[in-house]
Design a protein around this motif. Structure first.
Motif, PDB file in Angstrom:
ATOM      1  N   PHE A 321     -13.887 -12.071   6.952  1.00 50.28           N
ATOM      2  CA  PHE A 321     -12.995 -10.944   6.741  1.00 50.28           C
ATOM      3  C   PHE A 321     -13.738  -9.718   6.223  1.00 50.28           C
ATOM      4  CE2 PHE A 321      -9.939  -8.855   3.723  1.00 50.28           C
ATOM      5  CZ  PHE A 321      -9.078  -8.324   4.673  1.00 50.28           C
ATOM      6  N   LEU A 322     -14.751  -9.931   5.379  1.00 53.21           N
ATOM      7  CA  LEU A 322     -15.484  -8.815   4.771  1.00 53.21           C
ATOM      8  C   LEU A 322     -16.668  -8.341   5.613  1.00 53.21           C
ATOM      9  CD1 LEU A 322     -15.516 -10.034   1.060  1.00 53.21           C
ATOM     10  CD2 LEU A 322     -14.121  -8.208   2.031  1.00 53.21           C
ATOM     11  N   THR A 323     -16.895  -9.011   6.741  1.00 51.18           N
ATOM     12  CA  THR A 323     -18.005  -8.608   7.614  1.00 51.18           C
ATOM     13  C   THR A 323     -17.796  -7.181   8.118  1.00 51.18           C
ATOM     14  OG1 THR A 323     -18.353 -10.891   8.333  1.00 51.18           O
ATOM     15  CG2 THR A 323     -19.232  -9.149   9.749  1.00 51.18           C
ATOM     16  N   GLY A 324     -18.842  -6.386   8.007  1.00 50.31           N
ATOM     17  CA  GLY A 324     -18.789  -5.010   8.493  1.00 50.31           C
ATOM     18  C   GLY A 324     -18.466  -3.980   7.432  1.00 50.31           C
ATOM     19  N   VAL A 325     -18.014  -4.447   6.255  1.00 47.39           N
ATOM     20  CA  VAL A 325     -17.657  -3.507   5.185  1.00 47.39           C
ATOM     21  C   VAL A 325     -18.875  -2.700   4.745  1.00 47.39           C
ATOM     22  CG1 VAL A 325     -16.950  -3.396   2.760  1.00 47.39           C
ATOM     23  CG2 VAL A 325     -15.664  -4.797   4.356  1.00 47.39           C
ATOM     24  N   ASP A 326     -20.052  -3.335   4.772  1.00 47.57           N
ATOM     25  CA  ASP A 326     -21.270  -2.636   4.345  1.00 47.57           C
ATOM     26  C   ASP A 326     -21.678  -1.541   5.312  1.00 47.57           C
ATOM     27  OD1 ASP A 326     -21.760  -4.634   6.237  1.00 47.57           O
ATOM     28  OD2 ASP A 326     -23.850  -4.848   5.633  1.00 47.57           O
ATOM     29  N   GLU A 327     -21.113  -1.554   6.538  1.00 52.55           N
ATOM     30  CA  GLU A 327     -21.421  -0.520   7.532  1.00 52.55           C
ATOM     31  C   GLU A 327     -20.558   0.725   7.365  1.00 52.55           C
ATOM     32  OE1 GLU A 327     -20.516  -2.551  11.106  1.00 52.55           O
ATOM     33  OE2 GLU A 327     -22.054  -4.103  10.846  1.00 52.55           O
ATOM     34  N   VAL A 328     -19.457   0.582   6.619  1.00 50.48           N
ATOM     35  CA  VAL A 328     -18.520   1.700   6.442  1.00 50.48           C
ATOM     36  C   VAL A 328     -19.044   2.615   5.344  1.00 50.48           C
ATOM     37  CG1 VAL A 328     -16.158   2.330   5.826  1.00 50.48           C
ATOM     38  CG2 VAL A 328     -16.594   0.254   7.158  1.00 50.48           C
ATOM     39  N   PRO A 329     -19.071   3.923   5.567  1.00 50.18           N
ATOM     40  CA  PRO A 329     -19.616   4.833   4.555  1.00 50.18           C
ATOM     41  C   PRO A 329     -18.733   4.929   3.317  1.00 50.18           C
ATOM     42  CG  PRO A 329     -18.659   6.077   6.363  1.00 50.18           C
ATOM     43  CD  PRO A 329     -18.655   4.653   6.794  1.00 50.18           C
ATOM     44  N   VAL A 330     -19.316   5.410   2.234  1.00 51.41           N
ATOM     45  CA  VAL A 330     -18.579   5.679   0.998  1.00 51.41           C
ATOM     46  C   VAL A 330     -17.339   6.517   1.318  1.00 51.41           C
ATOM     47  CG1 VAL A 330     -18.683   7.038  -1.134  1.00 51.41           C
ATOM     48  CG2 VAL A 330     -20.579   5.505  -0.519  1.00 51.41           C
ATOM     49  N   GLY A 331     -16.191   6.082   0.798  1.00 48.55           N
ATOM     50  CA  GLY A 331     -14.957   6.813   1.035  1.00 48.55           C
ATOM     51  C   GLY A 331     -14.197   6.340   2.260  1.00 48.55           C
ATOM     52  N   SER A 332     -14.716   5.326   2.951  1.00 52.25           N
ATOM     53  CA  SER A 332     -14.001   4.701   4.086  1.00 52.25           C
ATOM     54  C   SER A 332     -13.525   5.710   5.122  1.00 52.25           C
ATOM     55  CB  SER A 332     -12.811   3.876   3.557  1.00 52.25           C
ATOM     56  OG  SER A 332     -13.223   2.928   2.615  1.00 52.25           O
ATOM     57  N   ASN A 333     -14.395   6.691   5.410  1.00 51.29           N
ATOM     58  CA  ASN A 333     -14.036   7.740   6.397  1.00 51.29           C
ATOM     59  C   ASN A 333     -12.709   8.411   6.068  1.00 51.29           C
ATOM     60  OD1 ASN A 333     -16.382   7.261   7.752  1.00 51.29           O
ATOM     61  ND2 ASN A 333     -15.438   6.649   9.685  1.00 51.29           N
ATOM     62  N   GLY A 334     -12.532   8.742   4.780  1.00 50.48           N
ATOM     63  CA  GLY A 334     -11.346   9.497   4.370  1.00 50.48           C
ATOM     64  C   GLY A 334     -10.091   8.671   4.208  1.00 50.48           C
ATOM     65  N   LEU A 335     -10.216   7.368   4.038  1.00 51.20           N
ATOM     66  CA  LEU A 335      -9.054   6.489   3.850  1.00 51.20           C
ATOM     67  C   LEU A 335      -9.016   6.040   2.384  1.00 51.20           C
ATOM     68  CD1 LEU A 335      -6.697   4.932   5.161  1.00 51.20           C
ATOM     69  CD2 LEU A 335      -8.318   3.077   5.644  1.00 51.20           C
ATOM     70  N   LEU A 336      -7.848   6.183   1.755  1.00 53.42           N
ATOM     71  CA  LEU A 336      -7.707   5.895   0.328  1.00 53.42           C
ATOM     72  C   LEU A 336      -6.569   4.897   0.117  1.00 53.42           C
ATOM     73  CD1 LEU A 336      -8.814   6.942  -2.483  1.00 53.42           C
ATOM     74  CD2 LEU A 336      -6.847   8.475  -2.501  1.00 53.42           C
ATOM     75  N   PHE A 337      -6.805   3.911  -0.751  1.00 61.55           N
ATOM     76  CA  PHE A 337      -5.791   2.890  -1.057  1.00 61.55           C
ATOM     77  C   PHE A 337      -5.542   2.853  -2.560  1.00 61.55           C
ATOM     78  CE2 PHE A 337      -5.089  -1.598  -2.466  1.00 61.55           C
ATOM     79  CZ  PHE A 337      -3.857  -1.814  -1.859  1.00 61.55           C
ATOM     80  N   THR A 338      -4.268   2.751  -2.956  1.00 57.81           N
ATOM     81  CA  THR A 338      -3.921   2.529  -4.366  1.00 57.81           C
ATOM     82  C   THR A 338      -3.337   1.126  -4.486  1.00 57.81           C
ATOM     83  OG1 THR A 338      -1.723   3.510  -4.080  1.00 57.81           O
ATOM     84  CG2 THR A 338      -3.489   4.971  -4.822  1.00 57.81           C
ATOM     85  N   PRO A 339      -3.856   0.300  -5.399  1.00 58.63           N
ATOM     86  CA  PRO A 339      -3.481  -1.124  -5.459  1.00 58.63           C
ATOM     87  C   PRO A 339      -2.234  -1.403  -6.297  1.00 58.63           C
ATOM     88  CG  PRO A 339      -5.212  -0.722  -7.033  1.00 58.63           C
ATOM     89  CD  PRO A 339      -4.946   0.604  -6.358  1.00 58.63           C
ATOM     90  N   TYR A 340      -1.206  -0.582  -6.131  1.00 56.51           N
ATOM     91  CA  TYR A 340      -0.006  -0.729  -6.949  1.00 56.51           C
ATOM     92  C   TYR A 340       1.034  -1.623  -6.273  1.00 56.51           C
ATOM     93  CZ  TYR A 340      -1.911   3.709  -8.827  1.00 56.51           C
ATOM     94  OH  TYR A 340      -2.713   4.700  -9.348  1.00 56.51           O
ATOM     95  N   ILE A 341       0.605  -2.658  -5.574  1.00 55.14           N
ATOM     96  CA  ILE A 341       1.534  -3.394  -4.716  1.00 55.14           C
ATOM     97  C   ILE A 341       2.530  -4.256  -5.495  1.00 55.14           C
ATOM     98  CG2 ILE A 341      -0.015  -3.332  -2.736  1.00 55.14           C
ATOM     99  CD1 ILE A 341      -0.770  -6.227  -3.343  1.00 55.14           C
ATOM    100  N   VAL A 342       2.287  -4.486  -6.797  1.00 54.96           N
ATOM    101  CA  VAL A 342       3.274  -5.178  -7.634  1.00 54.96           C
ATOM    102  C   VAL A 342       3.575  -4.356  -8.892  1.00 54.96           C
ATOM    103  CG1 VAL A 342       2.665  -7.484  -6.821  1.00 54.96           C
ATOM    104  CG2 VAL A 342       1.473  -6.544  -8.798  1.00 54.96           C
ATOM    105  N   GLY A 343       3.375  -3.026  -8.803  1.00 55.56           N
ATOM    106  CA  GLY A 343       3.479  -2.185  -9.990  1.00 55.56           C
ATOM    107  C   GLY A 343       2.099  -2.005 -10.599  1.00 55.56           C
ATOM    108  N   GLU A 344       2.030  -1.375 -11.768  1.00 59.09           N
ATOM    109  CA  GLU A 344       0.728  -1.164 -12.409  1.00 59.09           C
ATOM    110  C   GLU A 344       0.851  -1.272 -13.914  1.00 59.09           C
ATOM    111  OE1 GLU A 344      -2.029  -1.880 -12.395  1.00 59.09           O
ATOM    112  OE2 GLU A 344      -3.166  -0.513 -11.157  1.00 59.09           O
ATOM    113  N   ARG A 345      -0.287  -1.536 -14.565  1.00 61.90           N
ATOM    114  CA  ARG A 345      -0.330  -1.715 -16.017  1.00 61.90           C
ATOM    115  C   ARG A 345      -1.123  -0.605 -16.693  1.00 61.90           C
ATOM    116  NH1 ARG A 345      -0.669  -6.302 -19.431  1.00 61.90           N
ATOM    117  NH2 ARG A 345       0.893  -7.254 -18.089  1.00 61.90           N
ATOM    118  N   THR A 346      -2.409  -0.413 -16.310  1.00 63.48           N
ATOM    119  CA  THR A 346      -3.264   0.558 -16.997  1.00 63.48           C
ATOM    120  C   THR A 346      -3.833   1.562 -15.996  1.00 63.48           C
ATOM    121  OG1 THR A 346      -3.955  -1.227 -18.493  1.00 63.48           O
ATOM    122  CG2 THR A 346      -5.217   0.813 -18.560  1.00 63.48           C
ATOM    123  N   PRO A 347      -3.752   2.850 -16.312  1.00 64.21           N
ATOM    124  CA  PRO A 347      -3.136   3.460 -17.493  1.00 64.21           C
ATOM    125  C   PRO A 347      -1.667   3.809 -17.272  1.00 64.21           C
ATOM    126  CG  PRO A 347      -4.295   5.145 -16.278  1.00 64.21           C
ATOM    127  CD  PRO A 347      -4.480   3.861 -15.502  1.00 64.21           C
TER     128      PRO A 347
END
Length: 499
Positions: A321-347
């Motif tokens: 599943f993680l194969t190829g991730v090292d080939e993707v440049p910093v910033g994932s070609n302008g794609l951003l994810f926020t991991p709030y899929i069950v809510g968030e705690r900090t901050p």
């Protein structure tokens, strides 16, 4: 050769380690048990399951041990924090334990603020009133199950109840007491003020002891069932995060831990008891005597990655599943994810916020989404580090454990986003190792936990931040920090459509 046992009572399983005087894990046993989820937001367990599975696990460990069982000198514990176990006057369990991830107590949290005052609560407990903590659970039982509460004589935390069943002795140590919202964290004593405000007696709280304190020996019955000697010394142990810190060598100023499991934790050692983080991060007593730690939590760290894999890659193995991730440049070609899929705690203590992919482009492939998830998790953890740094802490070296330490690309990403050297341990056993170290220290093998850590813990590899990546990630992190505020209202509007 002498041995100790570390028992880690987790949310889904108990993990038991047999460790020798050189810090080597000689045997390892794990036994799982179920969650009880009666309705949405509820999370409970039957404490008897903990006892039965730990008994079976220890018996299996001893059966496979080819040495003299009398050489096993001590046992100590780590465990899930905040859970509520209520006992009656005969020390019998009154109801299922309400766990740390149970969220039924939002109204009780508000009641705590109304009665105690938000600022006063922070002054005493160093932490905000959150659903996961123990006091809101106590108040929920008091209100919703008054006949149960009327019979309650003492409350306990999961691993302390398990230890009671091994020894017949009731205690609570400081690192778990700090997560109840009833401890004066700086003074290291139960808060008479808070107990009085909520109509609770001092006798309702167990006697407090140090994490390395000798609290008894095994009962004859338990020794017979497991094959262990009755002479085995039993030590109090610590909360899972405190023990995870000990097992990673977080035992002096400047030492910081990044632990990525289902949730994610950034934890930093503190010697002082008077720092003020305004409740933005947790501030708990450490399992090292007279020490503390600050901690930020990302609710869905590794869970964000496993959710994405399970949803879009089915039964595929993580390595593939993680194969190829090292080939993707910093910033994932302008794609951003926020991991709030069950809510968030900090901050952001926000149960309603939900995750986002922002900047989706037709040119993006799966590997871009996977890297964006890894980056988003790491940005979230970095928010806690920024709170630490804004208070004046210097963080230049971080020990990384858990799922985030199993992939070289992710470890380098952590170095670049955190702008700090990342250390990977040669043998990572987490909270169970910390529990074993408390037993080793309690048995007198070493004059201090720090000296024990010098023998038990070894760094295998380090990752230094790459300056050009650090510069890019600082720009990306600034964008990430804007997403919460700009999606909060949208998520509130979407809430009614969630099933």
């Amino acid at each position: 050769m002498k041995y100790v046992i570390g028992v880690d009572l987790g949310t889904s399983a108990v993990k038991i380690l047999l460790v020798n005087q050189n810090g080597e894990v000689c045997r390892e046993v794990s036994k799982s048990y179920p969650l009880i989820i009666e309705k949405s937001g509820y999370s409970e367990q039957n404490p008897e399951e903990w006892v039965e599975k730990t008994t079976a696990g220890l018996a299996e460990l001893v059966a496979g041990f080819d040495g003299d069982v009398h050489d096993i000198e001590g046992i100590s514990f780590s465990g899930q924090m905040h859970g509520l176990v209520l006992l009656d006057g005969d020390n019998q369990v009154l109801r299922n334990a309400i766990l740390w991830n149970d969220t039924r107590t939002t109204r009780q949290c508000q009641e705590i603020y109304e009665v105690a005052g938000r600022e006063r609560l922070l002054e005493i407990t160093k932490n905000p009133a959150l659903e996961g903590f123990t006091l809101p659970k106590i108040l929920w039982v008091k209100e919703q199950e008054p006949e149960v509460f009327e019979r309650a004589s003492v409350f306990m935390i999961p691993k302390d109840y398990l230890r009671y069943r091994l020894t017949g002795e009731i205690h609570m140590e400081y690192s778990d007491a700090a997560g109840t919202l009833l401890l004066n964290v700086a003074e290291r004593e139960w808060s008479g003020e808070l107990l009085g405000l909520f109509g609770l007696s001092a006798e309702f709280c167990p006697p407090l002891v140090e994490s390395h304190a000798l609290v008894g020996t095994l009962s004859a019955g338990f020794a017979t069932k497991t094959g262990l000697s009755e002479a085995v010394k039993v030590f109090a142990g610590g909360a899972d995060n405190a023990c995870g810190a000990i097992g990673s060598g977080i035992l002096s100023e400047g030492k910081t831990l990044c632990s990525i499991g289902t949730s994610g934790v950034v934890l930093s050692y503190e010697k002082r008891n008077d720092l003020d983080f305004a409740g933005k991060v947790h501030y708990f007593n450490h399992s090292e005597e007279n020490a503390y730690y600050t901690m930020g939590v990302t609710l869905a760290a590794g869970y964000s990655l496993s959710w994405f894999k399970d949803t879009f890659a089915g039964e595929e193995e993580f390595v593939e599943f993680l194969t190829g991730v090292d080939e993707v440049p910093v910033g994932s070609n302008g794609l951003l994810f926020t991991p709030y899929i069950v809510g968030e705690r900090t901050p952001h203590a926000d149960a309603a916020i939900r995750g986002s992919f922002i900047g989706v482009d037709a040119a993006h492939e799966r590997k871009h989404f996977v890297r964006a998830v890894l980056e988003g998790i790491t940005y979230s953890l970095n928010e806690s580090l920024e709170v630490f740094r804004s208070s004046g802490k210097t963080i230049d070296s971080i020990v990384s454990i858990g799922g985030g330490a199993k992939n070289d690309t992710w470890l380098q990403m952590q170095a670049d986003i955190f702008n700090a050297r990342i250390e990977k341990l040669s043998s990572e056993q987490g909270p169970g190792m910390g529990a074993a170290m408390l037993a080793a220290y309690g048995c007198g093998w070493y004059p201090s936990l720090k000296e024990c850590a010098e023998v038990f813990i070894e760094t295998a590899k380090t990752y230094e931040p790459i300056p050009k990546n650090v510069e890019a990630y600082q720009k990306l992190f600034a964008i990430y920090q804007q997403v919460y505020a700009q999606t909060k209202e949208l998520n509130e509007q979407l809430r009614e459509f969630r099933k």
